[in-house]
Design a protein around this motif. Sequence first.
Motif, PDB file in Angstrom:
ATOM      1  N   ILE A   1       0.857  -1.178   0.000  1.00 59.55           N
ATOM      2  CA  ILE A   1       0.000   0.000   0.000  1.00 59.55           C
ATOM      3  C   ILE A   1       0.899   1.236   0.000  1.00 59.55           C
ATOM      4  N   SER A   2       0.697   2.132  -0.953  1.00 56.53           N
ATOM      5  CA  SER A   2       1.470   3.367  -1.030  1.00 56.53           C
ATOM      6  C   SER A   2       0.594   4.539  -0.596  1.00 56.53           C
ATOM      7  N   LEU A   3       1.075   5.282   0.407  1.00 55.96           N
ATOM      8  CA  LEU A   3       0.369   6.460   0.892  1.00 55.96           C
ATOM      9  C   LEU A   3       1.161   7.709   0.517  1.00 55.96           C
ATOM     10  N   CYS A   4       0.558   8.575  -0.278  1.00 55.45           N
ATOM     11  CA  CYS A   4       1.191   9.836  -0.669  1.00 55.45           C
ATOM     12  C   CYS A   4       0.697  10.945   0.248  1.00 55.45           C
ATOM     13  N   THR A   5       1.640  11.618   0.916  1.00 60.27           N
ATOM     14  CA  THR A   5       1.277  12.719   1.788  1.00 60.27           C
ATOM     15  C   THR A   5       1.891  13.998   1.230  1.00 60.27           C
TER      16      THR A   5
ATOM     17  N   ALA B   1      -3.912   8.623  -0.829  1.00 64.08           N
ATOM     18  CA  ALA B   1      -3.316   9.907  -0.450  1.00 64.08           C
ATOM     19  C   ALA B   1      -4.159  10.559   0.626  1.00 64.08           C
ATOM     20  N   GLU B   2      -3.531  11.452   1.374  1.00 62.28           N
ATOM     21  CA  GLU B   2      -4.264  12.263   2.331  1.00 62.28           C
ATOM     22  C   GLU B   2      -4.909  13.438   1.597  1.00 62.28           C
TER      23      GLU B   2
ATOM     24  N   ILE C   1      -8.678   8.681  -1.756  1.00 64.10           N
ATOM     25  CA  ILE C   1      -8.201   9.684  -0.814  1.00 64.10           C
ATOM     26  C   ILE C   1      -8.713   9.253   0.557  1.00 64.10           C
ATOM     27  N   THR C   2      -7.795   9.146   1.509  1.00 64.51           N
ATOM     28  CA  THR C   2      -8.138   8.602   2.824  1.00 64.51           C
ATOM     29  C   THR C   2      -7.779   9.581   3.931  1.00 64.51           C
TER      30      THR C   2
END
Length: 284
Positions: free
Chosen positions: A196-200, A220-221, A261-262
């Motif tokens: 899982i990749s999260l972009c901030t 992403a956030e 978007i999370t």
Amino acid sequence: MAWFKRTAKGIQTPTEEKMDVPKGLWYKSPTGKIIDQDELAKNLWVSPEDEFHVRIGSKEYFEILFDYNQFKELDANITSKDTLKFVDTKKYSDRLKEVMDKTKLKDAVRTAVGKSKGKDLVVCCMDFAFIGGSMGAVVGEKISRGIDYSIKNKVPFVMISKSGGARMMEAAYSLMQLAKTSAKLAQLAEAKVPYISLCTDPTTGGTTASYAMLGDINIAEPGALIGFAGPRVVKDTTGKDLPEGFQTAEFVLEHGFLDFITPRKELKDKINLYIDLILNQDIR
């Protein structure tokens, strides 16, 4: 009679009557909303009135994702070297020492393994405070080792990106990390281990061109800046006005480069849900 005294020098207040307000008690969001710092921390560093997501680092993300903030840090003591003897406004070796002393970090990424909702999880998280979260040889090596740990132990891998891109002080050594981390992620996919990749805010440059956009699910956030070159560079290069919200997470989602978007409050639940979906586990 007035409580102040007007003199030739203006309104004067005796020193003993002045009240100093300690720094850091309040946070003002870009929209002008003000919140007490303690309340902001309790709200996971999200401004409650406008939902603005304040930039945070690995310490805070580990607190959010790991059960009871319990985890084991991997490869904690790897540090960068000034192989090229690089000098800009100061020596790279001096810059490294200064930023390590200031941030108490060894480099721009930390890797940890622990339980998240009772299940093992490897989290690799970047810190923008360390030279703008720039990607050097240590960043690539620690991400690669984190992936190796995930492959060996069949543990899902989460990458939290927050970076200005490649670290110019390491030149080609930095650029090599794009290929290195991408190759490792290919091995992770072959091993059928979820990623899982999260972009901030921000996720730019070489991070976007490599591991940040290679997740099984890319999230992403809200409001995060995501792109390769920054908006100002793109505008100057193309000579055209950019669309409203260009390179925000919402814009990137609309154009098909993100899956979801999370909000930060939902990160832990949603990341574990996405992992269960990839593994085709019962999520009832």
